[in-house]
Design a protein around this motif. Structure first.
Motif, PDB file in Angstrom:
ATOM      1  N   GLY A 259      13.481 -10.490   5.228  1.00  0.00           N
ATOM      2  CA  GLY A 259      14.368 -10.785   6.388  1.00  0.00           C
ATOM      3  C   GLY A 259      13.293 -10.344   8.075  1.00  0.00           C
ATOM      4  N   ILE A 260      12.900  -9.855   7.372  1.00  0.00           N
ATOM      5  CA  ILE A 260      11.832  -8.940   9.409  1.00  0.00           C
ATOM      6  C   ILE A 260       9.811  -9.351   8.494  1.00  0.00           C
ATOM      7  N   ASP A 261       9.817  -9.781   8.948  1.00  0.00           N
ATOM      8  CA  ASP A 261       7.821  -9.947   9.037  1.00  0.00           C
ATOM      9  C   ASP A 261       7.274  -8.503   9.647  1.00  0.00           C
ATOM     10  N   MET A 262       6.992  -7.407   8.604  1.00  0.00           N
ATOM     11  CA  MET A 262       5.589  -6.428   9.090  1.00  0.00           C
ATOM     12  C   MET A 262       5.001  -6.323   8.223  1.00  0.00           C
ATOM     13  N   ARG A 263       3.817  -7.691   8.693  1.00  0.00           N
ATOM     14  CA  ARG A 263       2.514  -7.739   8.110  1.00  0.00           C
ATOM     15  C   ARG A 263       1.374  -6.818   8.421  1.00  0.00           C
ATOM     16  N   GLU A 264       2.015  -6.591   9.662  1.00  0.00           N
ATOM     17  CA  GLU A 264       0.500  -5.642  10.691  1.00  0.00           C
ATOM     18  C   GLU A 264       0.425  -3.622   9.902  1.00  0.00           C
ATOM     19  N   TYR A 265       2.018  -4.179   9.368  1.00  0.00           N
ATOM     20  CA  TYR A 265       1.864  -2.195   8.611  1.00  0.00           C
ATOM     21  C   TYR A 265       1.708  -3.529   7.519  1.00  0.00           C
ATOM     22  N   ALA A 266       1.768  -3.205   6.542  1.00  0.00           N
ATOM     23  CA  ALA A 266       2.005  -4.051   4.983  1.00  0.00           C
ATOM     24  C   ALA A 266       0.639  -3.082   4.103  1.00  0.00           C
ATOM     25  N   ASP A 267       0.237  -2.003   5.028  1.00  0.00           N
ATOM     26  CA  ASP A 267      -1.132  -1.197   4.102  1.00  0.00           C
ATOM     27  C   ASP A 267      -0.277  -0.333   3.989  1.00  0.00           C
ATOM     28  N   ILE A 268       0.425   0.396   4.848  1.00  0.00           N
ATOM     29  CA  ILE A 268       1.661   1.583   5.370  1.00  0.00           C
ATOM     30  C   ILE A 268       2.268   1.561   3.871  1.00  0.00           C
ATOM     31  N   ILE A 269       3.178   0.291   3.894  1.00  0.00           N
ATOM     32  CA  ILE A 269       3.928   0.268   2.928  1.00  0.00           C
ATOM     33  C   ILE A 269       3.593   0.152   1.774  1.00  0.00           C
ATOM     34  N   ARG A 270       2.401  -0.215   1.505  1.00  0.00           N
ATOM     35  CA  ARG A 270       1.880  -0.146   0.056  1.00  0.00           C
ATOM     36  C   ARG A 270       1.279   0.944  -1.013  1.00  0.00           C
ATOM     37  N   ASP A 271       1.069   1.541   0.194  1.00  0.00           N
ATOM     38  CA  ASP A 271       0.969   3.158   0.565  1.00  0.00           C
ATOM     39  C   ASP A 271       1.567   3.986  -0.301  1.00  0.00           C
ATOM     40  N   GLU A 272       2.354   3.655   1.104  1.00  0.00           N
ATOM     41  CA  GLU A 272       3.772   4.914   0.110  1.00  0.00           C
ATOM     42  C   GLU A 272       4.756   4.104  -1.275  1.00  0.00           C
ATOM     43  N   LEU A 273       4.764   3.007  -1.300  1.00  0.00           N
ATOM     44  CA  LEU A 273       5.740   2.576  -2.203  1.00  0.00           C
ATOM     45  C   LEU A 273       5.171   2.557  -3.620  1.00  0.00           C
ATOM     46  N   ASN A 274       3.665   3.097  -3.412  1.00  0.00           N
ATOM     47  CA  ASN A 274       2.524   2.558  -4.397  1.00  0.00           C
ATOM     48  C   ASN A 274       2.839   1.114  -5.022  1.00  0.00           C
ATOM     49  N   VAL A 275       2.311   0.465  -5.012  1.00  0.00           N
ATOM     50  CA  VAL A 275       2.834  -1.490  -4.998  1.00  0.00           C
ATOM     51  C   VAL A 275       0.880  -1.698  -4.991  1.00  0.00           C
ATOM     52  N   LYS A 276       0.453  -3.007  -5.410  1.00  0.00           N
ATOM     53  CA  LYS A 276      -0.682  -3.204  -5.344  1.00  0.00           C
ATOM     54  C   LYS A 276      -0.766  -4.870  -4.649  1.00  0.00           C
ATOM     55  N   GLU A 277       0.693  -5.739  -4.136  1.00  0.00           N
ATOM     56  CA  GLU A 277       1.031  -6.124  -3.401  1.00  0.00           C
ATOM     57  C   GLU A 277       2.100  -5.613  -2.328  1.00  0.00           C
ATOM     58  N   VAL A 278       2.446  -6.361  -1.067  1.00  0.00           N
ATOM     59  CA  VAL A 278       3.728  -6.513  -0.028  1.00  0.00           C
ATOM     60  C   VAL A 278       3.998  -7.968   0.046  1.00  0.00           C
ATOM     61  N   LYS A 279       4.722  -8.497   0.051  1.00  0.00           N
ATOM     62  CA  LYS A 279       5.084  -9.254   0.007  1.00  0.00           C
ATOM     63  C   LYS A 279       5.884  -9.405   0.948  1.00  0.00           C
ATOM     64  N   PHE A 280       6.349 -11.040   1.735  1.00  0.00           N
ATOM     65  CA  PHE A 280       6.996 -11.211   2.962  1.00  0.00           C
ATOM     66  C   PHE A 280       7.919 -12.408   2.794  1.00  0.00           C
ATOM     67  N   ILE A 281       8.811 -12.945   3.206  1.00  0.00           N
ATOM     68  CA  ILE A 281       9.655 -14.714   2.721  1.00  0.00           C
ATOM     69  C   ILE A 281      10.349 -14.053   4.267  1.00  0.00           C
ATOM     70  N   GLU A 282      10.668 -15.428   4.926  1.00  0.00           N
ATOM     71  CA  GLU A 282      11.523 -15.439   5.961  1.00  0.00           C
ATOM     72  C   GLU A 282      13.485 -16.074   5.520  1.00  0.00           C
ATOM     73  N   ASN A 283      13.475 -15.947   4.404  1.00  0.00           N
ATOM     74  CA  ASN A 283      15.081 -16.570   4.406  1.00  0.00           C
ATOM     75  C   ASN A 283      15.391 -15.997   3.858  1.00  0.00           C
ATOM     76  N   ILE A 284      16.073 -14.522   4.424  1.00  0.00           N
ATOM     77  CA  ILE A 284      17.459 -14.159   3.350  1.00  0.00           C
ATOM     78  C   ILE A 284      17.954 -14.086   2.347  1.00  0.00           C
ATOM     79  N   ASN A 285      18.478 -15.815   2.565  1.00  0.00           N
ATOM     80  CA  ASN A 285      19.669 -16.160   2.066  1.00  0.00           C
ATOM     81  C   ASN A 285      19.024 -16.958  -0.115  1.00  0.00           C
ATOM     82  N   ASP A 286      17.475 -16.653   0.439  1.00  0.00           N
ATOM     83  CA  ASP A 286      16.656 -16.758  -0.834  1.00  0.00           C
ATOM     84  C   ASP A 286      17.554 -15.327  -2.545  1.00  0.00           C
TER      85      ASP A 286
END
Length: 454
Positions: A259-286
């Motif tokens: 639903g939102i594109d926060m790629r600029e802050y993907a590194d922060i999200i990855r570190d904070e949530l302790n995940v290997k990858e942060v993915k983004f998809i546009e269509n929230i209805n999926d």
């Protein structure tokens, strides 16, 4: 009163502030006959003037309303916990790392880093809010902002930037120095003693109380809004971890933001949530379904009995949205009478943001490699706790001997280099140990720690 009665308007005060009444925990007035209060001198000695001032200014006492103060004065612990201790922790962190690296700040920050821009913008927002609050004689608003800001400073800015301070990044020191000294100027009328102490130690100037009141600078609205959105995403992600009983130290494969594109802050999200990858998809209805939530009290107050017709039509989907209105049959609902909300599709391990603009989906599958890395992270936490128990400084290098069950042993071996780097271990061996013991995921571990020679 006499000036008002005699119509001498020039003698009238432009603003009159009346304080409330101090009551005990049973809501009785302080009274000598009841002996329901402590000697003020003892209270000031125990809690300090700053804590008491902040409590009073942050309460309804300044609105001519009563406040309850228990005889032991434990209510003053709140401002110690939420303002004075966090401020001292931030100051201690700065001096600890600055002294360790012989860092001397001689200029204001250049604000090229996104986190630096963010914390200074939050500081400018604080200055703006506090100035307005004091102009309106509402110190309680300012005190609430102090709590919010110090939480952001310690639990987001400093925590997120520890590596920059460890690497002696001058721009990080310049930013934190500017934030602390400016914050002391804002805090000085509320907590004059701690503000004076910290400001003089950081600047060498005569007194914070001789400084001009700080003027708020520009607020980078985009950075502030983006970072607050990132914090919300992280909060929702951590709630999902808690829901599925996945410890924060256990890494996960990925998180998906829809639903939102926060790629600029993907590194922060990855570190904070302790995940290997942060993915983004546009269509929230999926991944989520939308529905209309009716705010029935407001609709009922305006349309009365029509509500019984509106509810079943909305449930059947017999409505349309035009501009900011909801059209249901012959009825038109205002924007404050309904909300567009999201609910996750069945089988998806996710949750919606509070404003229903996006969803966070956490991959909860844990393979053997992720499990082992999680064990290694828990071992590192155990070592760090043991360092503190051994009264070692953060910068002390150590030698470590470790004994652990085989599964834990293998996890340590696989991540030995990272553990040694993060825990400042110069020598690490496996063998008999019993100084500090713990159980991690039902696996036993024991370590001995020895301070390495300088």
């Amino acid at each position: 009163v006499s000036a008002f009665l005699l119509n001498r308007s020039s003698d009238l005060a432009m603003t009159v502030s009346a304080n409330g009444m101090a009551l005990d925990e049973q809501k009785r007035k302080f009274s000598k006959s009841l002996h329901n209060y402590s000697d003020p001198t003892d209270t000031f000695e125990k809690y300090g003037a700053d804590a008491i001032r902040l409590y009073i200014q942050g309460s309804n006492f300044m609105k001519a309303e009563p406040i309850c103060i228990d005889k032991e004065g434990t209510v003053f612990n709140d401002t110690i916990k939420t303002i004075l201790t966090p401020l001292w922790n931030a100051y201690h962190f700065f001096t600890l790392y600055a002294n360790a690296g012989n860092i001397t700040v001689s200029r204001e920050p250049d604000l090229k880093n996104a986190l630096d821009k963010y914390i200074v913008s939050e500081l400018n927002d604080l200055m703006k809010t506090t100035t307005h609050a004091l102009d309106e004689y509402k110190p309680d608003i300012a005190v609430k902002e102090f709590v919010r800001f110090l939480d952001i400073l310690n639990n987001w800015y400093i925590r997120r930037n520890k590596n920059r301070f460890w690497d002696e990044d001058e721009s990080a020191f310049e930013t934190l120095h500017y934030v602390l000294t400016t914050f002391c100027k804002v805090l000085a009328p509320f907590a004059p003693f701690i503000s004076e102490y910290i400001f003089k130690n950081l600047t060498g100037r005569e007194s914070v109380h001789l400084e001009d009141w700080p003027i708020a600078g520009a607020i980078d609205e985009k950075v502030v809004n983006d970072m607050r959105r990132v914090q919300t995403i992280v909060s929702v992600g951590n709630q999902l971890r808690e829901q599925y009983k996945l410890r924060n130290r256990r890494p996960l494969a990925d998180v998906t933001i829809a639903g939102i594109d926060m790629r600029e802050y993907a590194d922060i999200i990855r570190d904070e949530l302790n995940v290997k990858e942060v993915k983004f998809i546009e269509n929230i209805n999926d991944v989520a379904d939308s529905f209309v939530y009716l705010i029935t009290p407001k609709i009922g107050a305006r349309l009365g009995g029509a509500l019984k017709d509106i509810i079943p039509m909305v449930k059947r989907g017999d409505y349309r949205i035009k501009d900011d209105k909801l059209i249901v049959g012959e009825y038109e609902l205002n924007a404050d009478e309904f909300e567009n909300r999201l609910t996750m599709k069945e089988g998806i391990t996710g949750a919606t943001l509070p404003d229903n603009t996006a969803v966070v989906i956490l991959n909860t599958d844990v393979n053997s490699e992720l499990f082992a890395e999680g064990l290694a992270n828990e071992v590192k936490r155990f070592i760090q706790d043991s360092r503190k128990a051994a009264n070692l400084d953060e910068s002390d290098r150590i030698k470590l001997t470790c004994a652990a069950d085989s599964t834990l042993h293998n996890a340590i071996e696989a991540h030995k280099k990272r553990i040694m780097h993060d825990a400042l271990i110069v020598e690490m061996n496996f063998g008999d140990a019993n100084q500090f013991c713990d159980t991690i995921e039902d696996y036993n571990i024991a370590i001995d720690i020895e301070k390495a020679n300088a």
